[in-house]
Design a protein around this motif. Structure first.
Motif, PDB file in Angstrom:
ATOM      1  N   MET A   1      48.673  58.733  49.660  1.00 24.62           N
ATOM      2  CA  MET A   1      50.089  58.445  49.663  1.00 24.62           C
ATOM      3  C   MET A   1      50.366  57.332  50.665  1.00 24.62           C
ATOM      4  N   SER A   2      51.287  56.456  50.321  1.00 27.72           N
ATOM      5  CA  SER A   2      51.596  55.351  51.210  1.00 27.72           C
ATOM      6  C   SER A   2      52.535  55.806  52.317  1.00 27.72           C
ATOM      7  N   ARG A   3      52.454  55.131  53.406  1.00 29.15           N
ATOM      8  CA  ARG A   3      53.287  55.483  54.545  1.00 29.15           C
ATOM      9  C   ARG A   3      54.590  54.681  54.554  1.00 29.15           C
ATOM     10  N   PHE A   4      54.577  53.503  53.980  1.00 28.78           N
ATOM     11  CA  PHE A   4      55.726  52.602  54.018  1.00 28.78           C
ATOM     12  C   PHE A   4      56.207  52.300  52.606  1.00 28.78           C
ATOM     13  N   LEU A   5      57.464  51.883  52.506  1.00 25.96           N
ATOM     14  CA  LEU A   5      57.958  51.444  51.207  1.00 25.96           C
ATOM     15  C   LEU A   5      57.138  50.232  50.785  1.00 25.96           C
ATOM     16  N   PRO A   6      56.699  50.187  49.533  1.00 21.63           N
ATOM     17  CA  PRO A   6      55.815  49.099  49.106  1.00 21.63           C
ATOM     18  C   PRO A   6      56.497  47.736  49.101  1.00 21.63           C
ATOM     19  N   LEU A   7      55.727  46.750  49.511  1.00 18.03           N
ATOM     20  CA  LEU A   7      56.139  45.347  49.464  1.00 18.03           C
ATOM     21  C   LEU A   7      55.198  44.635  48.509  1.00 18.03           C
ATOM     22  N   THR A   8      55.724  43.746  47.700  1.00 18.80           N
ATOM     23  CA  THR A   8      54.852  42.927  46.865  1.00 18.80           C
ATOM     24  C   THR A   8      54.735  41.552  47.504  1.00 18.80           C
ATOM     25  N   ILE A   9      53.509  41.163  47.776  1.00 19.87           N
ATOM     26  CA  ILE A   9      53.207  39.883  48.400  1.00 19.87           C
ATOM     27  C   ILE A   9      52.683  38.943  47.326  1.00 19.87           C
ATOM     28  N   ARG A  10      53.238  37.749  47.268  1.00 17.16           N
ATOM     29  CA  ARG A  10      52.737  36.704  46.362  1.00 17.16           C
ATOM     30  C   ARG A  10      52.073  35.638  47.217  1.00 17.16           C
ATOM     31  N   PHE A  11      50.773  35.550  47.094  1.00 20.63           N
ATOM     32  CA  PHE A  11      50.008  34.617  47.900  1.00 20.63           C
ATOM     33  C   PHE A  11      50.190  33.182  47.414  1.00 20.63           C
ATOM     34  N   VAL A  12      49.789  32.251  48.264  1.00 23.19           N
ATOM     35  CA  VAL A  12      49.902  30.825  47.956  1.00 23.19           C
ATOM     36  C   VAL A  12      49.107  30.466  46.701  1.00 23.19           C
ATOM     37  N   ASN A  13      47.991  31.152  46.472  1.00 21.78           N
ATOM     38  CA  ASN A  13      47.142  30.845  45.317  1.00 21.78           C
ATOM     39  C   ASN A  13      47.616  31.551  44.045  1.00 21.78           C
ATOM     40  N   ALA A  14      48.848  32.069  44.065  1.00 21.17           N
ATOM     41  CA  ALA A  14      49.503  32.738  42.927  1.00 21.17           C
ATOM     42  C   ALA A  14      49.024  34.169  42.700  1.00 21.17           C
ATOM     43  N   GLY A  15      48.116  34.664  43.492  1.00 21.06           N
ATOM     44  CA  GLY A  15      47.742  36.068  43.393  1.00 21.06           C
ATOM     45  C   GLY A  15      48.824  36.923  44.028  1.00 21.06           C
ATOM     46  N   SER A  16      48.777  38.209  43.755  1.00 23.37           N
ATOM     47  CA  SER A  16      49.757  39.097  44.368  1.00 23.37           C
ATOM     48  C   SER A  16      49.106  40.430  44.715  1.00 23.37           C
ATOM     49  N   MET A  17      49.811  41.193  45.544  1.00 25.36           N
ATOM     50  CA  MET A  17      49.282  42.468  46.015  1.00 25.36           C
ATOM     51  C   MET A  17      50.442  43.339  46.470  1.00 25.36           C
ATOM     52  N   VAL A  18      50.339  44.628  46.216  1.00 21.85           N
ATOM     53  CA  VAL A  18      51.315  45.580  46.727  1.00 21.85           C
ATOM     54  C   VAL A  18      50.778  46.122  48.045  1.00 21.85           C
ATOM     55  N   VAL A  19      51.618  46.084  49.074  1.00 23.14           N
ATOM     56  CA  VAL A  19      51.226  46.514  50.416  1.00 23.14           C
ATOM     57  C   VAL A  19      52.111  47.687  50.815  1.00 23.14           C
TER      58      VAL A  19
END
Length: 100
Positions: A1-19
């Protein structure tokens, strides 16, 4: 389970990730950022490492990570939840009713 509300990061190279955890933040900091020499990036990186080592509160490190990502324009805007949208609609109807 995550501890924080999820953030979606969009990297400079157009990739993305949920943190949503300190471990996710550490991984995201290794991605493609605009400026890895920026003071806020460096502070976030140090605080995330400190949180992993147990010498910094995770909430402080996550806030620093979020600030660094926002300053570099990497945070994806979040749409309001369906529940919040419904509440907004109900609230706006209540304001339009004439006093009775």
């Amino acid at each position: 389970m995550s501890r924080f509300l999820p953030l979606t990061i969009r990297f400079v190279n157009a990739g993305s990730m949920v943190v949503s955890s300190i471990a996710d933040a550490r991984k995201a900091l290794e991605g493609s950022w605009k400026n890895k020499e920026a003071p806020d990036y460096l502070a976030a990186s140090r605080l995330v490492d400190d949180a992993i080592a147990g010498i910094c509160r995770p909430a402080v490190a996550f806030a620093a990570f979020k600030k660094a990502a926002a300053q570099q324009g990497l945070l994806k805007p979040v749409d309001p939840s369906a529940a919040l949208s419904m509440l907004d609609q109900i609230s706006s109807r209540d304001r339009k009713k004439p006093p009775g």
